[in-house]
Write a protein that holds these residues in place. Structure first.
Motif, PDB file in Angstrom:
ATOM      1  N   SER A  31      36.570  47.823-112.704  1.00 35.33           N
ATOM      2  CA  SER A  31      37.240  46.589-113.111  1.00 35.33           C
ATOM      3  C   SER A  31      36.220  45.557-113.549  1.00 35.33           C
ATOM      4  N   SER A  34      35.973  38.645-113.426  1.00 37.54           N
ATOM      5  CA  SER A  34      35.936  37.367-114.138  1.00 37.54           C
ATOM      6  C   SER A  34      36.257  36.243-113.168  1.00 37.54           C
ATOM      7  N   SER A  35      35.768  35.070-113.495  1.00 39.13           N
ATOM      8  CA  SER A  35      36.082  33.879-112.711  1.00 39.13           C
ATOM      9  C   SER A  35      37.086  33.046-113.500  1.00 39.13           C
ATOM     10  N   VAL A  36      38.217  32.741-112.878  1.00 38.52           N
ATOM     11  CA  VAL A  36      39.260  31.943-113.515  1.00 38.52           C
ATOM     12  C   VAL A  36      39.676  30.822-112.573  1.00 38.52           C
ATOM     13  N   VAL A  38      42.615  28.822-110.757  1.00 38.48           N
ATOM     14  CA  VAL A  38      44.004  28.909-110.338  1.00 38.48           C
ATOM     15  C   VAL A  38      44.264  27.721-109.435  1.00 38.48           C
ATOM     16  N   ASP A  42      38.326  27.914-108.345  1.00 32.42           N
ATOM     17  CA  ASP A  42      37.735  29.099-108.955  1.00 32.42           C
ATOM     18  C   ASP A  42      38.186  30.329-108.169  1.00 32.42           C
ATOM     19  N   THR A  43      38.719  31.274-108.895  1.00 30.91           N
ATOM     20  CA  THR A  43      39.236  32.495-108.293  1.00 30.91           C
ATOM     21  C   THR A  43      38.709  33.688-109.070  1.00 30.91           C
ATOM     22  N   GLU A  44      38.535  34.780-108.383  1.00 28.19           N
ATOM     23  CA  GLU A  44      38.061  35.991-109.016  1.00 28.19           C
ATOM     24  C   GLU A  44      39.246  36.795-109.546  1.00 28.19           C
ATOM     25  N   GLN A  45      39.092  37.284-110.763  1.00 28.51           N
ATOM     26  CA  GLN A  45      40.129  38.115-111.374  1.00 28.51           C
ATOM     27  C   GLN A  45      39.512  39.465-111.728  1.00 28.51           C
ATOM     28  N   THR A  47      39.999  42.916-113.873  1.00 22.19           N
ATOM     29  CA  THR A  47      40.716  43.562-114.972  1.00 22.19           C
ATOM     30  C   THR A  47      40.349  45.041-114.953  1.00 22.19           C
TER      31      THR A  47
END
Length: 164
Positions: A31, A34-36, A38, A42-45, A47
């Motif tokens: 995966s 990414s850091s986004v 929410v 800052d939250t880890e996403q 993919t």
């Protein structure tokens, strides 16, 4: 920036799967991390299975080890190579229950971190051998030996790498 096809990295799945015999099955998920933001935090996403990644991207590799048999299995080795064009960063969160061992020689030898190696340097015209600590970015393979995996149990193991 140059894009790296993730198919180069997916070759690790075949290596891990080839190590174990039935009734153990392995499933590798890679995966993009990414850091986004929410709700302002800052939250880890993650993919799963991205097609292309850029240099500097962080990839999470998690292998799920499943005992599909009716009896416990013991001393199950699981080895994942650190993919070419990446560097090892750290163990994956939530998979700390089992001690990992690392290799700097392509999986020929393994030891717990921190790894050490002997280097010869010249000081005052004399060759001197010293033991130095190996940086995690130099690791080439990661191995876990599962002491026991119960019937129909699963275990997740993994680590993160950064694309060069």
């Amino acid at each position: 920036m140059k894009r790296l096809k993730l198919t180069l990295i997916l070759s690790a799945a075949g290596v891990a799967a080839a190590q174990t015999a039935s009734p153990v099955s392995l499933s590798l998920v890679m995966s993009l991390v990414s850091s986004v933001k929410v709700n302002g935090k800052d939250t880890e996403q993650l993919t799963p299975n991205p097609r292309n990644v850029l240099p500097g991207a962080v990839i999470s590799q998690v292998v799920t080890v499943r005992n599909t048999g009716g009896k416990p299995v013991r001393q199950v080795p699981v080895t994942l190579p650190v993919p070419k064009n990446t560097r090892y960063l750290t163990a994956e969160k939530g998979t700390d229950g089992l001690q990992a061992e690392y290799s700097i020689d392509g999986g020929k030898t393994f030891a717990p971190a921190p790894l050490k190696q002997k280097v010869t340097v010249t000081e005052n015209g004399r060759a001197i051998t010293r033991e130095v600590e190996v940086k995690p970015s130099e690791y080439t393979s990661v191995r876990w030996v599962i002491p026991e995996l119960g019937a129909n149990d699963t275990l997740k193991l993994g680590y993160r790498v950064q694309v060069k």
